[in-house]
Write a protein that holds these residues in place. Structure first.
Motif, PDB file in Angstrom:
ATOM      1  N   LEU A  39       0.913  -1.276  -0.032  1.00  0.00           N
ATOM      2  CA  LEU A  39       0.031   0.134   0.038  1.00  0.00           C
ATOM      3  C   LEU A  39       0.882   1.341  -0.112  1.00  0.00           C
ATOM      4  O   LEU A  39       1.851   1.278   0.601  1.00  0.00           O
ATOM      5  N   ILE A  40       0.489   2.165  -0.800  1.00  0.00           N
ATOM      6  CA  ILE A  40       1.294   3.262  -1.052  1.00  0.00           C
ATOM      7  C   ILE A  40       0.258   4.539  -0.964  1.00  0.00           C
ATOM      8  O   ILE A  40      -0.513   4.852  -1.894  1.00  0.00           O
ATOM      9  N   THR A  41       0.478   5.629  -0.243  1.00  0.00           N
ATOM     10  CA  THR A  41      -0.212   6.863  -0.151  1.00  0.00           C
ATOM     11  C   THR A  41       0.274   7.777  -0.716  1.00  0.00           C
ATOM     12  O   THR A  41       1.550   7.972  -0.815  1.00  0.00           O
ATOM     13  N   GLY A  42      -0.547   8.752  -1.417  1.00  0.00           N
ATOM     14  CA  GLY A  42       0.109   9.709  -2.366  1.00  0.00           C
ATOM     15  C   GLY A  42       0.840   9.238  -3.309  1.00  0.00           C
ATOM     16  O   GLY A  42       1.974   9.851  -3.573  1.00  0.00           O
ATOM     17  N   ALA A  43       0.277   8.394  -4.039  1.00  0.00           N
ATOM     18  CA  ALA A  43       1.106   7.523  -5.083  1.00  0.00           C
ATOM     19  C   ALA A  43       0.847   7.955  -6.442  1.00  0.00           C
ATOM     20  O   ALA A  43       1.380   7.472  -7.381  1.00  0.00           O
ATOM     21  N   GLU A  50       6.849   6.891  -7.888  1.00  0.00           N
ATOM     22  CA  GLU A  50       8.148   6.388  -8.421  1.00  0.00           C
ATOM     23  C   GLU A  50       8.523   5.070  -7.494  1.00  0.00           C
ATOM     24  O   GLU A  50       8.932   4.076  -8.131  1.00  0.00           O
ATOM     25  N   THR A  51       8.000   5.119  -6.142  1.00  0.00           N
ATOM     26  CA  THR A  51       8.079   4.086  -5.496  1.00  0.00           C
ATOM     27  C   THR A  51       7.167   2.843  -5.780  1.00  0.00           C
ATOM     28  O   THR A  51       7.444   1.759  -6.234  1.00  0.00           O
ATOM     29  N   ALA A  52       6.025   3.198  -6.167  1.00  0.00           N
ATOM     30  CA  ALA A  52       4.857   2.287  -6.811  1.00  0.00           C
ATOM     31  C   ALA A  52       5.596   1.763  -7.986  1.00  0.00           C
ATOM     32  O   ALA A  52       5.237   0.317  -8.336  1.00  0.00           O
ATOM     33  N   VAL A  62       0.362  -3.933  -6.200  1.00  0.00           N
ATOM     34  CA  VAL A  62       0.657  -2.374  -5.609  1.00  0.00           C
ATOM     35  C   VAL A  62      -0.792  -1.814  -5.606  1.00  0.00           C
ATOM     36  O   VAL A  62      -1.463  -1.827  -6.587  1.00  0.00           O
ATOM     37  N   HIS A  63      -0.997  -1.143  -4.401  1.00  0.00           N
ATOM     38  CA  HIS A  63      -2.304  -0.325  -4.189  1.00  0.00           C
ATOM     39  C   HIS A  63      -2.131   0.922  -4.047  1.00  0.00           C
ATOM     40  O   HIS A  63      -1.191   1.559  -3.176  1.00  0.00           O
ATOM     41  N   LEU A  64      -2.516   1.775  -4.821  1.00  0.00           N
ATOM     42  CA  LEU A  64      -2.277   3.239  -4.873  1.00  0.00           C
ATOM     43  C   LEU A  64      -3.615   3.974  -4.241  1.00  0.00           C
ATOM     44  O   LEU A  64      -4.542   4.003  -4.613  1.00  0.00           O
ATOM     45  N   VAL A  88      -2.177  -3.788 -10.325  1.00  0.00           N
ATOM     46  CA  VAL A  88      -2.110  -2.158  -9.566  1.00  0.00           C
ATOM     47  C   VAL A  88      -3.447  -1.679  -9.288  1.00  0.00           C
ATOM     48  O   VAL A  88      -4.066  -1.685 -10.424  1.00  0.00           O
ATOM     49  N   TYR A  89      -3.776  -1.331  -8.179  1.00  0.00           N
ATOM     50  CA  TYR A  89      -4.919  -1.090  -8.149  1.00  0.00           C
ATOM     51  C   TYR A  89      -5.129   0.557  -7.448  1.00  0.00           C
ATOM     52  O   TYR A  89      -4.174   0.740  -6.852  1.00  0.00           O
ATOM     53  N   VAL A  90      -6.179   1.167  -7.744  1.00  0.00           N
ATOM     54  CA  VAL A  90      -6.483   2.395  -7.207  1.00  0.00           C
ATOM     55  C   VAL A  90      -7.580   2.561  -6.074  1.00  0.00           C
ATOM     56  O   VAL A  90      -8.694   1.968  -6.035  1.00  0.00           O
TER      57      VAL A  90
END
Length: 342
Positions: A39-43, A50-52, A62-64, A88-90
């Protein structure tokens, strides 16, 4: 002695920023993250994106977690196109609204049990605002987005059992922590600075720097106290919480009209500074990536630490005050209405 060590770390951090253009680039070797959930916030932009992108290229799911649907979907499309990783999911989450975070946690709880476990959580969302702004929950925006939002997301996910036993939690902070005074649990809205301003008033660049530094210091203290609590439990003793400064990176946070860009002169100065001493967004993501994947970042003696350029640094001595950390924690519980049982 702790103050001397913190001063040394702060001074080295300054020269790291000034000398970033001549320092060798940092390289984080790829890892096979197949089967790992992130999970990445502010992605949708900057370091978070870039991290994602990198973690997706290494095979992670990866979850944005983003505020703007259009930008989030555009980021997802770009990441999928570049990595050929369809996982990759939003998720739309507004980190300036506690209800939005609660809604996300509830939605995550509705997922099948096998799809809830979080292996890596990069808490990157942040704000830099030059005005006096209060969120709908009644909190100064830096305090809310850069501090409370992290507590309100991470603590419930842990308490509901959604993180892996060896989860890595990374808080993307700032070297501005060294500019912060000792935090006052009774004035986390910084009324000592903003009390004479009306809502919407410009507070100026100095206030922006101080407010950002205080809120990022809160973030680091939160990480330290969370690590101490997790390490004292049998269930979560192998979880690692880290905070970091990614470096002086030219990201969209500096281009917001409610940030430094409200002042054309200041905007030009910041742009000039970043172009002179700043690093690429790829290099800015290296420390979060290191903390998310390196075995050196999860050794017991470095858990809870603050990092710059993939090395841990001493923090201001007042952060060692256990009573202050507990008082801040109690205030975060009260303000988010989330009681922590860890």
């Amino acid at each position: 002695m702790d103050s001397v060590k913190a001063l040394a770390s702060s001074t080295k951090g300054f020269f790291d920023i000034v000398g970033s253009k001549v320092y060798p680039e940092i390289y984080v070797p790829p890892k096979d993250l197949t089967g790992k959930r992130v999970l990445i916030t502010g992605a949708n932009s900057g370091i978070g994106k870039e991290t994602a992108l990198t973690l997706a290229s290494w095979g992670a799911e990866v979850h944005l977690l983003c505020r703007d649907p259009k930008k989030a979907e555009a980021a997802r499309a770009e990441i999928v196109a570049q990595t050929d990783n369809q996982k990759v999911y939003v998720h739309i989450v507004d980190f300036a609204r506690l209800t939005s975070e609660r809604e996300f946690v509830r939605s995550w709880a509705q997922r099948p049990a096998a799809e809830r476990k979080i292996d890596i959580l990069v808490s990157n969302a942040g704000v830099a605002c030059s005005q006096k702004v209060y969120t709908e929950d009644g909190f100064e925006i830096h305090h809310h987005v850069n501090s409370l939002a992290h507590y309100a997301l991470i603590v419930p996910l842990i308490q509901l059992g959604f993180i892996a036993p060896d989860c890595r939690i990374i808080l993307v902070s700032s070297s501005g922590i060294y500019a912060s005074k000792k935090l006052d649990p009774e004035d986390l809205n910084s009324e000592d600075m903003l009390g004479s301003h009306k809502i919407g008033d410009l507070a100026g660049f100095e206030a922006l720097w101080q407010l950002s530094g205080r809120s990022k210091a809160e973030q680091v203290v939160f990480g330290r106290e969370l690590q101490a609590r997790l390490s004292a439990t049998e269930k979560w003793k192998d979880v690692t919480v880290s905070s970091c400064h990614p470096g002086a990176v030219g990201t969209p946070i500096w281009e917001r009209s409610d940030g430094v860009s409200y002042n054309p002169v200041m905007a030009r100065w910041v742009k000039s500074m970043i172009s002179t001493v700043g690093i690429s967004v790829q290099q800015g993501a290296t420390t979060p990536l290191f903390l998310a994947t390196s075995p050196d970042a999860v050794k017991p003696d470095v858990r809870g630490k603050y990092w710059e350029r993939c090395g841990w640094k001493w923090t201001p001595a007042w952060m060692e005050d256990a009573d202050l950390r507990k008082a801040l924690w109690k205030k975060w519980e009260e303000q988010t209405k989330i009681t922590c049982t860890i």
